[in-house]
Design a protein around this motif. Structure first.
Motif, PDB file in Angstrom:
ATOM      1  N   LEU A  35       9.094  28.751 -11.291  1.00  0.00           N
ATOM      2  CA  LEU A  35      10.277  28.880 -10.435  1.00  0.00           C
ATOM      3  C   LEU A  35      10.183  30.105  -9.541  1.00  0.00           C
ATOM      4  O   LEU A  35      10.562  30.068  -8.358  1.00  0.00           O
ATOM      5  CB  LEU A  35      11.523  28.945 -11.321  1.00  0.00           C
ATOM      6  N   ARG A  36       9.668  31.191 -10.074  1.00  0.00           N
ATOM      7  CA  ARG A  36       9.517  32.423  -9.284  1.00  0.00           C
ATOM      8  C   ARG A  36       8.508  32.219  -8.151  1.00  0.00           C
ATOM      9  O   ARG A  36       8.740  32.629  -7.006  1.00  0.00           O
ATOM     10  CB  ARG A  36       9.074  33.562 -10.189  1.00  0.00           C
ATOM     11  N   VAL A  37       7.394  31.561  -8.460  1.00  0.00           N
ATOM     12  CA  VAL A  37       6.380  31.307  -7.431  1.00  0.00           C
ATOM     13  C   VAL A  37       6.923  30.364  -6.357  1.00  0.00           C
ATOM     14  O   VAL A  37       6.680  30.549  -5.163  1.00  0.00           O
ATOM     15  CB  VAL A  37       5.103  30.729  -8.079  1.00  0.00           C
ATOM     16  N   TRP A  38       7.720  29.361  -6.781  1.00  0.00           N
ATOM     17  CA  TRP A  38       8.276  28.421  -5.811  1.00  0.00           C
ATOM     18  C   TRP A  38       9.266  29.108  -4.874  1.00  0.00           C
ATOM     19  O   TRP A  38       9.270  28.869  -3.664  1.00  0.00           O
ATOM     20  CB  TRP A  38       8.952  27.278  -6.560  1.00  0.00           C
ATOM     21  N   HIS A  39      10.113  29.979  -5.431  1.00  0.00           N
ATOM     22  CA  HIS A  39      11.043  30.726  -4.584  1.00  0.00           C
ATOM     23  C   HIS A  39      10.296  31.653  -3.626  1.00  0.00           C
ATOM     24  O   HIS A  39      10.727  31.847  -2.482  1.00  0.00           O
ATOM     25  CB  HIS A  39      12.014  31.531  -5.450  1.00  0.00           C
ATOM     26  N   ARG A  40       9.188  32.207  -4.074  1.00  0.00           N
ATOM     27  CA  ARG A  40       8.413  33.085  -3.189  1.00  0.00           C
ATOM     28  C   ARG A  40       7.775  32.283  -2.060  1.00  0.00           C
ATOM     29  O   ARG A  40       7.731  32.736  -0.905  1.00  0.00           O
ATOM     30  CB  ARG A  40       7.333  33.790  -3.994  1.00  0.00           C
ATOM     31  N   ASP A  41       7.292  31.073  -2.373  1.00  0.00           N
ATOM     32  CA  ASP A  41       6.671  30.248  -1.343  1.00  0.00           C
ATOM     33  C   ASP A  41       7.697  29.692  -0.351  1.00  0.00           C
ATOM     34  O   ASP A  41       7.381  29.465   0.820  1.00  0.00           O
ATOM     35  CB  ASP A  41       5.906  29.081  -1.981  1.00  0.00           C
ATOM     36  N   THR A 123       6.909  20.876  -4.968  1.00  0.00           N
ATOM     37  CA  THR A 123       6.350  22.206  -5.223  1.00  0.00           C
ATOM     38  C   THR A 123       4.845  22.166  -5.465  1.00  0.00           C
ATOM     39  O   THR A 123       4.168  23.182  -5.323  1.00  0.00           O
ATOM     40  CB  THR A 123       7.029  22.838  -6.447  1.00  0.00           C
ATOM     41  N   GLY A 124       4.304  21.000  -5.861  1.00  0.00           N
ATOM     42  CA  GLY A 124       2.881  20.905  -6.158  1.00  0.00           C
ATOM     43  C   GLY A 124       2.508  21.413  -7.531  1.00  0.00           C
ATOM     44  O   GLY A 124       1.319  21.405  -7.892  1.00  0.00           O
ATOM     45  N   ARG A 125       3.484  21.852  -8.311  1.00  0.00           N
ATOM     46  CA  ARG A 125       3.198  22.382  -9.648  1.00  0.00           C
ATOM     47  C   ARG A 125       2.821  21.277 -10.627  1.00  0.00           C
ATOM     48  O   ARG A 125       2.065  21.508 -11.566  1.00  0.00           O
ATOM     49  CB  ARG A 125       4.402  23.160 -10.176  1.00  0.00           C
ATOM     50  N   PHE A 126       3.350  20.082 -10.394  1.00  0.00           N
ATOM     51  CA  PHE A 126       2.967  18.976 -11.271  1.00  0.00           C
ATOM     52  C   PHE A 126       1.488  18.639 -11.107  1.00  0.00           C
ATOM     53  O   PHE A 126       0.785  18.371 -12.089  1.00  0.00           O
ATOM     54  CB  PHE A 126       3.837  17.749 -10.964  1.00  0.00           C
ATOM     55  N   ARG A 127       1.017  18.666  -9.870  1.00  0.00           N
ATOM     56  CA  ARG A 127      -0.395  18.404  -9.621  1.00  0.00           C
ATOM     57  C   ARG A 127      -1.266  19.487 -10.243  1.00  0.00           C
ATOM     58  O   ARG A 127      -2.300  19.191 -10.869  1.00  0.00           O
ATOM     59  CB  ARG A 127      -0.641  18.314  -8.119  1.00  0.00           C
TER      60      ARG A 127
END
Length: 213
Positions: A35-41, A123-127
């Motif tokens: 979540l932190r990385v997604w908010h930063r992106d 977000t691409g995190r699932f991939r």
């Protein structure tokens, strides 16, 4: 001997719940990191983009971790108190979780296009997570197997503890105590009835002397 067996089952159930709690905490920490990385992106995007690209995978990951931690708390309380109601609720929730996990695993194994059944992750995190699991598939197979067997063992231990719980015999114990407490009242009532029907047990000596005269 039965007390020792019950203590061993309680300790084993607590230990299995501790393992699941560690898994849940790890999922929560990893979810917060994603979540932190997604908010930063997405810091440079507009509000509409943030609302449109909802990170469902991150929220699902966090929710699963929180649910596991809450479930392990319930399991620890049920194992410590050996309460029949808590053990029953714990067994039902674990059984439903096992059914859901079995259904997901069957869909992934039998369905080659299982990725089409889930929405696209913006977000691409699932991939990234999928690629990480495929790169370490042997380790994750053992992890999933340990979690699955641990949950099944938890259900069996909860059933055994519920069967050994003395709560189901409490009603019979209370009935016996209540019956024993009422026995003296019944005896006294019977003695009083005998005094009314028959002759009195004590006769005044002066009345007996006057009668003989």
């Amino acid at each position: 001997m039965s007390g020792i067996i019950k203590s061993c089952m309680q300790f084993t159930l607590k230990f299995v719940n501790l393992i699941m709690a560690m898994v849940g905490i790890a999922m929560i920490l990893y979810g917060f990191w994603m979540l932190r990385v997604w908010h930063r992106d997405m810091s440079g995007s507009s509000y509409e983009d943030l609302d449109y690209t909802a990170p469902w995978f991150i929220y699902t990951f966090l929710g699963t971790g929180v649910a596991l931690c809450l479930l392990t708390c319930l399991g620890h309380i049920a194992a410590d108190t050996a309460n029949g109601f808590c053990l029953f609720c714990y067994m039902v929730i674990i059984s439903v979780l096992l059914l859901i996990e079995t259904g997901i695993a069957a869909d992934i194994i039998l369905n080659e296009d299982w990725e089409k059944d889930i929405p696209e992750d913006p977000t691409g995190r699932f991939r990234d997570f999928k690629q990480f699991v495929e790169a370490n598939i042997n380790i994750f197979k053992w992890i999933f197997l340990v979690i699955f067997l641990g949950q099944g063992l938890s259900v069996l231990l909860a059933m055994a503890l519920r069967a050994c719980s003395p709560n189901q015999f409490s009603n019979y114990d209370s009935d016996e105590e209540f019956t024993q407490a009422r026995l003296p009242l019944i005896n006294n009532h019977a003695q009083q009835s005998a005094y009314v029907i028959g002759e009195p047990p004590f006769v005044n000596k002066n009345e007996a002397w006057n009668t003989n005269k």
